[in-house]
Motif scaffolding. Structure first.
Motif, PDB file in Angstrom:
ATOM      1  N   ALA A  40       0.823  -1.208   0.000  1.00 53.93           N
ATOM      2  CA  ALA A  40       0.000   0.000   0.000  1.00 53.93           C
ATOM      3  C   ALA A  40       0.860   1.263   0.000  1.00 53.93           C
ATOM      4  O   ALA A  40       1.894   1.333   0.659  1.00 53.93           O
ATOM      5  CB  ALA A  40      -0.923   0.008   1.206  1.00 53.93           C
ATOM      6  N   THR A  41       0.414   2.253  -0.750  1.00 52.17           N
ATOM      7  CA  THR A  41       1.051   3.568  -0.757  1.00 52.17           C
ATOM      8  C   THR A  41       0.545   4.395   0.416  1.00 52.17           C
ATOM      9  O   THR A  41      -0.653   4.403   0.716  1.00 52.17           O
ATOM     10  CB  THR A  41       0.710   4.314  -2.068  1.00 52.17           C
ATOM     11  N   LEU A  42       1.451   5.085   1.090  1.00 48.52           N
ATOM     12  CA  LEU A  42       1.034   5.966   2.176  1.00 48.52           C
ATOM     13  C   LEU A  42       0.132   7.069   1.619  1.00 48.52           C
ATOM     14  O   LEU A  42       0.386   7.592   0.527  1.00 48.52           O
ATOM     15  CB  LEU A  42       2.249   6.583   2.854  1.00 48.52           C
ATOM     16  N   PRO A  43      -0.929   7.436   2.335  1.00 49.52           N
ATOM     17  CA  PRO A  43      -1.892   8.422   1.816  1.00 49.52           C
ATOM     18  C   PRO A  43      -1.256   9.727   1.347  1.00 49.52           C
ATOM     19  O   PRO A  43      -1.673  10.302   0.337  1.00 49.52           O
ATOM     20  CB  PRO A  43      -2.830   8.646   3.001  1.00 49.52           C
ATOM     21  N   GLN A  44      -0.240  10.193   2.073  1.00 51.65           N
ATOM     22  CA  GLN A  44       0.357  11.482   1.713  1.00 51.65           C
ATOM     23  C   GLN A  44       1.144  11.429   0.406  1.00 51.65           C
ATOM     24  O   GLN A  44       1.463  12.466  -0.166  1.00 51.65           O
ATOM     25  CB  GLN A  44       1.268  11.995   2.843  1.00 51.65           C
ATOM     26  N   TYR A  45       1.459  10.222  -0.077  1.00 53.23           N
ATOM     27  CA  TYR A  45       2.193  10.085  -1.334  1.00 53.23           C
ATOM     28  C   TYR A  45       1.315   9.572  -2.477  1.00 53.23           C
ATOM     29  O   TYR A  45       1.802   9.361  -3.575  1.00 53.23           O
ATOM     30  CB  TYR A  45       3.377   9.124  -1.143  1.00 53.23           C
ATOM     31  N   LEU A  88      -1.190  10.825  -4.409  1.00 51.19           N
ATOM     32  CA  LEU A  88      -1.338  11.627  -5.621  1.00 51.19           C
ATOM     33  C   LEU A  88      -0.016  11.732  -6.380  1.00 51.19           C
ATOM     34  O   LEU A  88       0.023  11.549  -7.609  1.00 51.19           O
ATOM     35  CB  LEU A  88      -1.866  13.017  -5.278  1.00 51.19           C
ATOM     36  N   LYS A  89       1.059  12.006  -5.678  1.00 47.59           N
ATOM     37  CA  LYS A  89       2.371  12.131  -6.322  1.00 47.59           C
ATOM     38  C   LYS A  89       2.739  10.850  -7.063  1.00 47.59           C
ATOM     39  O   LYS A  89       3.129  10.884  -8.240  1.00 47.59           O
ATOM     40  CB  LYS A  89       3.437  12.445  -5.268  1.00 47.59           C
ATOM     41  N   ASN A  90       2.609   9.708  -6.402  1.00 47.84           N
ATOM     42  CA  ASN A  90       3.001   8.446  -7.023  1.00 47.84           C
ATOM     43  C   ASN A  90       2.103   8.077  -8.197  1.00 47.84           C
ATOM     44  O   ASN A  90       2.573   7.559  -9.216  1.00 47.84           O
ATOM     45  CB  ASN A  90       2.997   7.324  -5.987  1.00 47.84           C
ATOM     46  N   HIS A  91       0.823   8.340  -8.086  1.00 44.13           N
ATOM     47  CA  HIS A  91      -0.089   7.995  -9.171  1.00 44.13           C
ATOM     48  C   HIS A  91       0.073   8.938 -10.360  1.00 44.13           C
ATOM     49  O   HIS A  91      -0.092   8.513 -11.511  1.00 44.13           O
ATOM     50  CB  HIS A  91      -1.529   7.971  -8.667  1.00 44.13           C
ATOM     51  N   CYS A  92       0.406  10.193 -10.102  1.00 46.50           N
ATOM     52  CA  CYS A  92       0.686  11.113 -11.212  1.00 46.50           C
ATOM     53  C   CYS A  92       1.943  10.681 -11.967  1.00 46.50           C
ATOM     54  O   CYS A  92       1.978  10.679 -13.202  1.00 46.50           O
ATOM     55  CB  CYS A  92       0.843  12.544 -10.688  1.00 46.50           C
ATOM     56  N   ARG A  93       2.981  10.325 -11.241  1.00 47.77           N
ATOM     57  CA  ARG A  93       4.216   9.852 -11.876  1.00 47.77           C
ATOM     58  C   ARG A  93       3.960   8.568 -12.660  1.00 47.77           C
ATOM     59  O   ARG A  93       4.494   8.378 -13.754  1.00 47.77           O
ATOM     60  CB  ARG A  93       5.297   9.610 -10.817  1.00 47.77           C
TER      61      ARG A  93
END
Length: 202
Positions: free
Chosen positions: A172-177, A179-184
């Motif tokens: 799982a991706t941490l919530p704070q990351y 948007l950044k990770n999914h945009c990349r």
């Protein structure tokens, strides 16, 4: 027509193009999320586990993302022990290769050394998978790819290109990351499609 009047259509066109680009981009982000949410649960009947690398900190400790990937791999290993290939070269600000850091962590969890294969020369997902395939017994195609949740779908697409019949498991991706990770990852999909179409080199 005055200069001011001529500028207005140009400004409107630019605004429309920006809006269109934003809509397309966030549609791609949505595509990434949908692909992520529809990954089937693995059955753990594969022949090997391949763990894709992530950042090692400057002090040699694992980043949270990499630790989560390894913890996920270990959970699946415990269900049915089989070889684990850990992938990743040394980045410019990393004291050791990602593969070495990953092996050390798995050893600390109790995974036997003979079950860990280090692939420590790759710098991207395509190389991870190609090099891992070369390390596994000839004819091995059934593998479990372990990476972060947002990355699983593209990793599976690349695994299919490499000749694997792969399943995927994502930490799982941490919530704070998120948007950044999914945009990349949305941009990474665009690059992947362009490479498949021959518009960009591999």
């Amino acid at each position: 027509m005055s200069k001011r009047e001529r500028k207005h259509p140009l400004i409107h066109t630019l605004l429309l193009l920006l809006i269109l680009a934003a809509v397309v981009f966030f549609a791609l982000v949505g595509y990434v999320a949908i692909r992520e949410w529809t990954i089937p649960t693995p059955d753990d009947n594969d022949s090997a586990i391949i763990v894709l690398g992530a950042q090692v900190k400057e002090d040699g400790t694992l980043s949270r993302q990499l630790k989560d990937r390894l913890d996920m791999a270990y959970q699946h290993y415990c269900l049915r022990p089989r070889p684990i290939v850990v992938c990743g070269a040394r980045g410019y600000n990393e004291p050791i290769t990602e593969a070495q850091a990953m092996k050390t962590y798995l050893l600390s969890l109790g995974v036997p050394a003979q079950d860990i294969l280090m692939e420590d020369t790759s710098v991207n997902t395509r190389e991870n998978l190609d090099n891992a395939k070369a390390m596994l017994p000839e004819g091995t195609t059934s593998v479990l790819i372990v990476t972060s949740d947002y990355h699983v779908a593209r990793a599976l697409a690349l695994a299919a290109d490499a000749g694997f019949d792969a399943q995927g498991a994502g930490s799982a991706t941490l919530p704070q990351y998120w948007l950044k990770n999914h945009c990349r990852e949305a941009l990474a999909w665009v690059k992947y499609w362009c490479q498949k179409a021959g518009l960009l080199p591999y």
